[in-house]
Design an enzyme around this catalytic site. Structure first.
Site, PDB file in Angstrom:
ATOM      1  N   ARG A  51       4.678  18.409   0.908  1.00 37.36           N
ATOM      2  CA  ARG A  51       5.577  19.449   0.394  1.00 37.36           C
ATOM      3  C   ARG A  51       5.083  20.030  -0.924  1.00 37.36           C
ATOM      4  O   ARG A  51       5.556  21.085  -1.348  1.00 37.36           O
ATOM      5  CB  ARG A  51       6.986  18.850   0.220  1.00 37.36           C
ATOM      6  CG  ARG A  51       8.077  19.823  -0.158  1.00 37.36           C
ATOM      7  CD  ARG A  51       8.380  20.808   0.965  1.00 37.36           C
ATOM      8  NE  ARG A  51       9.439  21.727   0.575  1.00 37.36           N
ATOM      9  CZ  ARG A  51      10.728  21.552   0.857  1.00 37.36           C
ATOM     10  NH1 ARG A  51      11.120  20.468   1.503  1.00 37.36           N
ATOM     11  NH2 ARG A  51      11.614  22.440   0.493  1.00 37.36           N
ATOM     12  N   GLU A  85      -8.751   0.184  -2.887  1.00 38.20           N
ATOM     13  CA  GLU A  85      -9.650   0.008  -1.758  1.00 38.20           C
ATOM     14  C   GLU A  85     -10.308   1.322  -1.397  1.00 38.20           C
ATOM     15  O   GLU A  85      -9.762   2.406  -1.636  1.00 38.20           O
ATOM     16  CB  GLU A  85      -8.918  -0.576  -0.543  1.00 38.20           C
ATOM     17  CG  GLU A  85      -7.795   0.280  -0.004  1.00 38.20           C
ATOM     18  CD  GLU A  85      -7.087  -0.365   1.178  1.00 38.20           C
ATOM     19  OE1 GLU A  85      -7.056  -1.608   1.254  1.00 38.20           O
ATOM     20  OE2 GLU A  85      -6.556   0.377   2.016  1.00 38.20           O
ATOM     21  N   GLY A 107       0.959  -1.344   4.348  1.00 44.45           N
ATOM     22  CA  GLY A 107       1.402  -0.010   3.971  1.00 44.45           C
ATOM     23  C   GLY A 107       2.214   0.685   5.045  1.00 44.45           C
ATOM     24  O   GLY A 107       3.422   0.842   4.935  1.00 44.45           O
ATOM     25  N   HIS A 143      -3.837  -4.606   7.810  1.00 47.86           N
ATOM     26  CA  HIS A 143      -3.926  -3.533   8.799  1.00 47.86           C
ATOM     27  C   HIS A 143      -3.045  -3.868   9.998  1.00 47.86           C
ATOM     28  O   HIS A 143      -3.307  -4.781  10.768  1.00 47.86           O
ATOM     29  CB  HIS A 143      -5.352  -3.258   9.277  1.00 47.86           C
ATOM     30  CG  HIS A 143      -5.501  -1.840   9.784  1.00 47.86           C
ATOM     31  ND1 HIS A 143      -5.815  -0.781   8.960  1.00 47.86           N
ATOM     32  CD2 HIS A 143      -5.323  -1.317  11.010  1.00 47.86           C
ATOM     33  CE1 HIS A 143      -5.857   0.332   9.655  1.00 47.86           C
ATOM     34  NE2 HIS A 143      -5.548   0.039  10.906  1.00 47.86           N
ATOM     35  N   ASP A 144      -1.975  -3.087  10.123  1.00 44.59           N
ATOM     36  CA  ASP A 144      -1.008  -3.195  11.217  1.00 44.59           C
ATOM     37  C   ASP A 144      -0.195  -4.486  11.212  1.00 44.59           C
ATOM     38  O   ASP A 144       0.445  -4.822  12.216  1.00 44.59           O
ATOM     39  CB  ASP A 144      -1.677  -3.016  12.583  1.00 44.59           C
ATOM     40  CG  ASP A 144      -2.020  -1.555  12.869  1.00 44.59           C
ATOM     41  OD1 ASP A 144      -1.669  -0.703  12.034  1.00 44.59           O
ATOM     42  OD2 ASP A 144      -2.645  -1.281  13.908  1.00 44.59           O
ATOM     43  N   ASN A 163       0.853  -1.182   0.000  1.00 41.89           N
ATOM     44  CA  ASN A 163       0.000   0.000   0.000  1.00 41.89           C
ATOM     45  C   ASN A 163       0.896   1.242   0.000  1.00 41.89           C
ATOM     46  O   ASN A 163       1.675   1.448   0.933  1.00 41.89           O
ATOM     47  CB  ASN A 163      -0.904  -0.023   1.241  1.00 41.89           C
ATOM     48  CG  ASN A 163      -1.915   1.107   1.248  1.00 41.89           C
ATOM     49  OD1 ASN A 163      -1.604   2.240   0.901  1.00 41.89           O
ATOM     50  ND2 ASN A 163      -3.134   0.806   1.664  1.00 41.89           N
ATOM     51  N   ARG A 176      -9.049   8.550  -1.043  1.00 40.86           N
ATOM     52  CA  ARG A 176     -10.124   9.097  -0.214  1.00 40.86           C
ATOM     53  C   ARG A 176     -10.720  10.345  -0.874  1.00 40.86           C
ATOM     54  O   ARG A 176     -10.068  10.968  -1.718  1.00 40.86           O
ATOM     55  CB  ARG A 176      -9.608   9.408   1.187  1.00 40.86           C
ATOM     56  CG  ARG A 176      -9.212   8.145   1.951  1.00 40.86           C
ATOM     57  CD  ARG A 176      -8.714   8.472   3.350  1.00 40.86           C
ATOM     58  NE  ARG A 176      -8.343   7.253   4.071  1.00 40.86           N
ATOM     59  CZ  ARG A 176      -9.153   6.535   4.809  1.00 40.86           C
ATOM     60  NH1 ARG A 176     -10.429   6.906   4.921  1.00 40.86           N
ATOM     61  NH2 ARG A 176      -8.735   5.450   5.433  1.00 40.86           N
ATOM     62  N   HIS A 218      -5.561   3.583  -1.718  1.00 39.77           N
ATOM     63  CA  HIS A 218      -6.840   3.896  -1.084  1.00 39.77           C
ATOM     64  C   HIS A 218      -7.139   5.376  -1.327  1.00 39.77           C
ATOM     65  O   HIS A 218      -6.795   6.222  -0.508  1.00 39.77           O
ATOM     66  CB  HIS A 218      -6.771   3.593   0.415  1.00 39.77           C
ATOM     67  CG  HIS A 218      -8.073   3.734   1.138  1.00 39.77           C
ATOM     68  ND1 HIS A 218      -8.381   3.007   2.257  1.00 39.77           N
ATOM     69  CD2 HIS A 218      -9.157   4.525   0.909  1.00 39.77           C
ATOM     70  CE1 HIS A 218      -9.589   3.336   2.686  1.00 39.77           C
ATOM     71  NE2 HIS A 218     -10.067   4.266   1.877  1.00 39.77           N
ATOM     72  N   THR A 264      -7.993   6.327   9.451  1.00 36.35           N
ATOM     73  CA  THR A 264      -7.638   5.044   8.852  1.00 36.35           C
ATOM     74  C   THR A 264      -8.757   4.051   9.171  1.00 36.35           C
ATOM     75  O   THR A 264      -9.632   4.334   9.991  1.00 36.35           O
ATOM     76  CB  THR A 264      -6.289   4.530   9.400  1.00 36.35           C
ATOM     77  OG1 THR A 264      -5.894   3.361   8.675  1.00 36.35           O
ATOM     78  CG2 THR A 264      -6.366   4.216  10.879  1.00 36.35           C
ATOM     79  N   HIS A 281      -3.971  11.707   0.463  1.00 42.73           N
ATOM     80  CA  HIS A 281      -2.756  10.980   0.086  1.00 42.73           C
ATOM     81  C   HIS A 281      -2.864  10.602  -1.397  1.00 42.73           C
ATOM     82  O   HIS A 281      -2.473  11.388  -2.252  1.00 42.73           O
ATOM     83  CB  HIS A 281      -2.468   9.794   1.007  1.00 42.73           C
ATOM     84  CG  HIS A 281      -3.659   9.096   1.570  1.00 42.73           C
ATOM     85  ND1 HIS A 281      -4.592   8.461   0.792  1.00 42.73           N
ATOM     86  CD2 HIS A 281      -4.054   8.921   2.862  1.00 42.73           C
ATOM     87  CE1 HIS A 281      -5.511   7.920   1.564  1.00 42.73           C
ATOM     88  NE2 HIS A 281      -5.229   8.188   2.821  1.00 42.73           N
TER      89      HIS A 281
END
Length: 240
Positions: free
Chosen positions: A18, A70, A213, A190-191, A7, A45, A43, A100, A50
């Site tokens: 920046r 996703e 990710g 996830h994690d 990810n 959004r 992902h 998240t 991002h």
């Protein structure tokens, strides 16, 4: 063999902080592929904090591995997926303001909605995965909704890993094995990290894909992206 999908959202977060195009998101994704990643996940959004929709469009014709998009299946998201036609779309229940993902779908309560969405993607030939908590019942309703796969939300496992990994992994094993029995593929994410991935994969060798990710990109700050991907691949090849 379980595939590693990277990810790249955090790379886009760094770029956006920046302005400009450094680091270059597309080149980073291509480098991940070159170093052995078998997929790229994004992902997008609604606020484009991002990954931007333009990134999604730029990536699709250049990637040689599986492309996984996703997100919450709003109409805008669905239109983007239908335009780009990735290998896989992963449906997550995130609200626009969420930092998240922090839970899976209640597939029973949202059965009608999810059935309509998966039918749309199936008609376009896009594999659909539904993000769920580690509960066999949620897998049952994901199957009823027409999903090809489920993605297990693994934060509860990661949070409990240090104090009792055998207990923490048990519901994931049960849900994964149940999902396989009813004909669903199994992804996870996830994690997951270099600290907890190898044990998770040893317990769930039936995994089709892990999508990672935040931890992976963080590790790359110290190890470099090539070495980081090498180490994550070792975790899912049962060599650690």
């Amino acid at each position: 063999m379980t595939k590693l999908s990277v990810n790249i959202n955090k790379v886009a977060t760094l770029r956006n902080a920046r302005g400009g195009d450094t680091p270059n998101v597309v080149q980073f994704a291509l480098d991940c592929e070159k170093f052995g990643a078998q997929g790229i996940t994004v992902h997008p959004r609604p606020d484009e904090r991002h990954i931007r929709r333009a990134d999604v469009r730029a990536l699709k014709p250049l990637l040689s591995t599986e492309f996984n998009i996703e997100g919450y299946p709003s109409e805008e998201f669905c239109q983007l997926v239908m335009e780009v036609k990735p290998t896989q779309v992963t449906l997550v229940p995130d609200s626009p303001e969420q930092l998240t993902s922090n839970h899976g779908w209640d597939t029973k309560a949202n059965l009608s909605f999810l059935t309509d969405v998966t039918a749309r993607f199936r008609e376009a030939g896009i594999r659909t995965s539904i993000f769920i908590d580690a509960l066999p019942e949620m897998a049952d309703y994901a199957k009823q909704a027409g999903a090809d796969r489920i993605e297990l939300y693994t934060e509860p496992y990661a949070a409990a890993y240090a104090t009792g990994r055998a207990v923490a992994v048990r519901p994931f094993v049960e849900t994964a094995e149940h999902s396989r029995r009813i004909g669903l593929g199994v992804n996870a994410g996830h994690d997951l990290s270099l600290q907890n991935l190898a044990y998770f994969h040893q317990a769930l060798p039936c995994l089709d894909e892990v999508s990672i990710g935040h931890a992976l990109i963080s590790d790359a700050l110290y190890l470099g992206i090539e070495e980081t991907i090498r180490q994550y691949l070792l975790c899912i090849k049962n060599k650690i």
